[in-house]
Structure formats: C-alpha cells, structure tokens
Motif scaffolding. Structure first.
Motif, PDB file in Angstrom:
ATOM      1  N   UNK A  54       0.836  -1.201   0.000  1.00  0.00           N
ATOM      2  CA  UNK A  54       0.000   0.000   0.000  1.00  0.00           C
ATOM      3  C   UNK A  54       0.875   1.256   0.000  1.00  0.00           C
ATOM      4  N   UNK A  55       1.991   1.201   0.703  1.00  0.00           N
ATOM      5  CA  UNK A  55       2.923   2.334   0.722  1.00  0.00           C
ATOM      6  C   UNK A  55       3.480   2.588  -0.680  1.00  0.00           C
ATOM      7  N   UNK A  56       3.890   1.525  -1.365  1.00  0.00           N
ATOM      8  CA  UNK A  56       4.387   1.684  -2.735  1.00  0.00           C
ATOM      9  C   UNK A  56       3.300   2.258  -3.638  1.00  0.00           C
ATOM     10  N   UNK A  57       2.049   1.795  -3.460  1.00  0.00           N
ATOM     11  CA  UNK A  57       0.933   2.336  -4.245  1.00  0.00           C
ATOM     12  C   UNK A  57       0.733   3.819  -3.928  1.00  0.00           C
ATOM     13  N   UNK A  58       0.902   4.195  -2.665  1.00  0.00           N
ATOM     14  CA  UNK A  58       0.765   5.599  -2.269  1.00  0.00           C
ATOM     15  C   UNK A  58       1.867   6.445  -2.911  1.00  0.00           C
ATOM     16  N   UNK A  59       3.094   5.923  -2.955  1.00  0.00           N
ATOM     17  CA  UNK A  59       4.193   6.650  -3.609  1.00  0.00           C
ATOM     18  C   UNK A  59       3.923   6.809  -5.101  1.00  0.00           C
ATOM     19  N   UNK A  60       3.395   5.764  -5.719  1.00  0.00           N
ATOM     20  CA  UNK A  60       3.052   5.847  -7.146  1.00  0.00           C
ATOM     21  C   UNK A  60       1.968   6.893  -7.366  1.00  0.00           C
ATOM     22  N   UNK A 103       7.799  16.459   1.919  1.00  0.00           N
ATOM     23  CA  UNK A 103       7.506  15.835   0.631  1.00  0.00           C
ATOM     24  C   UNK A 103       7.450  14.328   0.876  1.00  0.00           C
ATOM     25  N   UNK A 104       6.419  13.682   0.417  1.00  0.00           N
ATOM     26  CA  UNK A 104       6.282  12.244   0.657  1.00  0.00           C
ATOM     27  C   UNK A 104       7.485  11.481   0.117  1.00  0.00           C
ATOM     28  N   UNK A 105       7.972  11.842  -1.046  1.00  0.00           N
ATOM     29  CA  UNK A 105       9.108  11.127  -1.637  1.00  0.00           C
ATOM     30  C   UNK A 105      10.374  11.329  -0.807  1.00  0.00           C
ATOM     31  N   UNK A 106      10.659  12.547  -0.400  1.00  0.00           N
ATOM     32  CA  UNK A 106      11.841  12.811   0.423  1.00  0.00           C
ATOM     33  C   UNK A 106      11.687  12.144   1.782  1.00  0.00           C
ATOM     34  N   UNK A 107      10.499  12.194   2.345  1.00  0.00           N
ATOM     35  CA  UNK A 107      10.251  11.506   3.616  1.00  0.00           C
ATOM     36  C   UNK A 107      10.540  10.014   3.474  1.00  0.00           C
ATOM     37  N   UNK A 108      10.087   9.439   2.372  1.00  0.00           N
ATOM     38  CA  UNK A 108      10.316   8.008   2.136  1.00  0.00           C
ATOM     39  C   UNK A 108      11.801   7.721   2.019  1.00  0.00           C
ATOM     40  N   UNK A 109      12.537   8.612   1.355  1.00  0.00           N
ATOM     41  CA  UNK A 109      13.982   8.414   1.220  1.00  0.00           C
ATOM     42  C   UNK A 109      14.662   8.431   2.584  1.00  0.00           C
ATOM     43  N   UNK A 110      14.220   9.312   3.441  1.00  0.00           N
ATOM     44  CA  UNK A 110      14.816   9.423   4.772  1.00  0.00           C
ATOM     45  C   UNK A 110      14.424   8.253   5.675  1.00  0.00           C
ATOM     46  N   UNK A 111      13.234   7.738   5.490  1.00  0.00           N
ATOM     47  CA  UNK A 111      12.707   6.731   6.411  1.00  0.00           C
ATOM     48  C   UNK A 111      12.836   5.298   5.906  1.00  0.00           C
ATOM     49  N   UNK A 112      12.688   5.065   4.612  1.00  0.00           N
ATOM     50  CA  UNK A 112      12.514   3.695   4.138  1.00  0.00           C
ATOM     51  C   UNK A 112      13.631   3.123   3.263  1.00  0.00           C
ATOM     52  N   UNK A 113      14.549   3.919   2.778  1.00  0.00           N
ATOM     53  CA  UNK A 113      15.516   3.392   1.819  1.00  0.00           C
ATOM     54  C   UNK A 113      16.311   2.186   2.314  1.00  0.00           C
TER      55      UNK A 113
END
Length: 192
Positions: A54-60, A103-113
């Motif tokens: 669901x997270x990947x779908x949200x990023x898309x 930014x959701x994308x930057x947040x994801x980079x900081x949290x999930x990479x």
C-alpha cells in the motif's frame, strides 16, 4: 469463489497516501490504515499485499498526481528561470502545509531506503523524471540564449534536484515558505 472487492482502491490509495505523508511509514500502523480506509485487514492484504504494498501504491499515486503536476508546470512555462522558480516555490509551499509534513518522496527516502529496494526504485524513478524534465527545460533555455552555453543542462538539473531534496527536508524543520523562498533565488544563481 473469490469475493469481489467492495471498496474503491484508488480512493483508498489516496487516503493512505495522506496518512503516510502526515505520519510516516513506521508511525502508521495497519490498524490506522484499515480504520482510515474503512476496510478490513484481509481486504488490505488482498488488494495491496500488506502495508508495504500500500505504501508503494501511495508513492506511485504521489508521483502521478503532485509530482507530475510539478513536471507539467515545467513543460508549460516560457522562461526557464521563472518556471523553475515557480516549480521550486510551489514544492516548498506543498511541503510546509500541515505543519511541515514535507515531501512524501523525500520523507520516504529518509525513512525507508535502507529497508526497501522497491521504495528505492520508485524514488529513483521519481528523481530521474524530475532531473530529465529539468534537463529539457534547461537545454531549451540554453538554445534560446537564456542560460550560458558553458553550463551543462544535465549537471544543472541534477544540482537543482539535489537542492530541492535538501530544501524539502528543511521545510520539515522550518515549515515557513517566507524563510525558505529566498534560498530558491540563491540556487537559481547557478544559472547565471
């Protein structure tokens, strides 16, 4: 016989995107998601394969809506400096909304990479799309004489994407457009 999905997956992804954007991946539980989306845990897993799916779908969804809108702004503008400045300031404005959710994308980079190769791939695709769009704007600006030909459009575009990523992290720390907007003008001096 398989049951028919009884919810709007696009609307669910949109609501999940907002939840992840506001609270982050780790702080958003499956329980939070099922409550916000109004679906059962089984439905969430059947539709998305779990929280990560669901997270990947949200990023898309983020990429195809907000990030795509920023890229369209670049394509529709006339003067390179004006259109790039508008795009950067608009991204800052969006990032400071909601008390500085970033930014959701930057947040994801900081949290999930470190935890997800799929998220890394999705974020790299977003960053590549931004860099390519900026490269085209800068290449056209060079041809029109707006930017000195001594500048490599690809390198300038990579710099601006890197600058934007840092600016969006700063927007979480200092959610104040007026404080961050002057930094955009400093970054645009690289085009001189």
């Amino acid at each position: 016989m398989a049951r028919t999905r009884e919810f709007d997956t696009e609307a669910a992804v949109c609501r999940a995107m907002e939840l992840f954007w506001t609270h982050g991946y780790e702080a958003t539980s499956v329980r939070d998601l099922t409550r916000e989306l109004g679906i059962g845990q089984g439905s969430l897993y059947a539709a998305f394969g779990g929280k990560e799916g669901l997270y990947r779908a949200a990023l898309t969804h983020y990429r195809t809506t907000l990030a795509a809108a920023a890229l369209r702004t670049l394509e529709e503008g006339t003067g390179a400096r004006t259109v790039i400045r508008s795009m950067l300031v608009e991204r800052v404005r969006i990032a400071v909304e909601g008390g500085g959710r970033g930014c959701l994308a930057v947040n994801a980079a900081c949290e999930r990479l470190p935890a997800s190769a799929d998220v890394r791939h999705a974020l790299r695709d977003m960053q590549d799309a931004s860099r390519e769009a900026l490269t085209e704007v800068l290449r056209a600006a060079t041809e029109r004489g707006e930017i000195e030909p001594r500048h490599d459009p690809h390198t300038l575009a990579a710099y601006l994407v890197t600058f934007l990523n840092g600016l969006l992290v700063s927007a979480k720390i200092t959610p104040d457009t007026r404080a961050l907007e002057p930094l955009v003008d400093v970054a645009l001096a690289a085009l001189d």
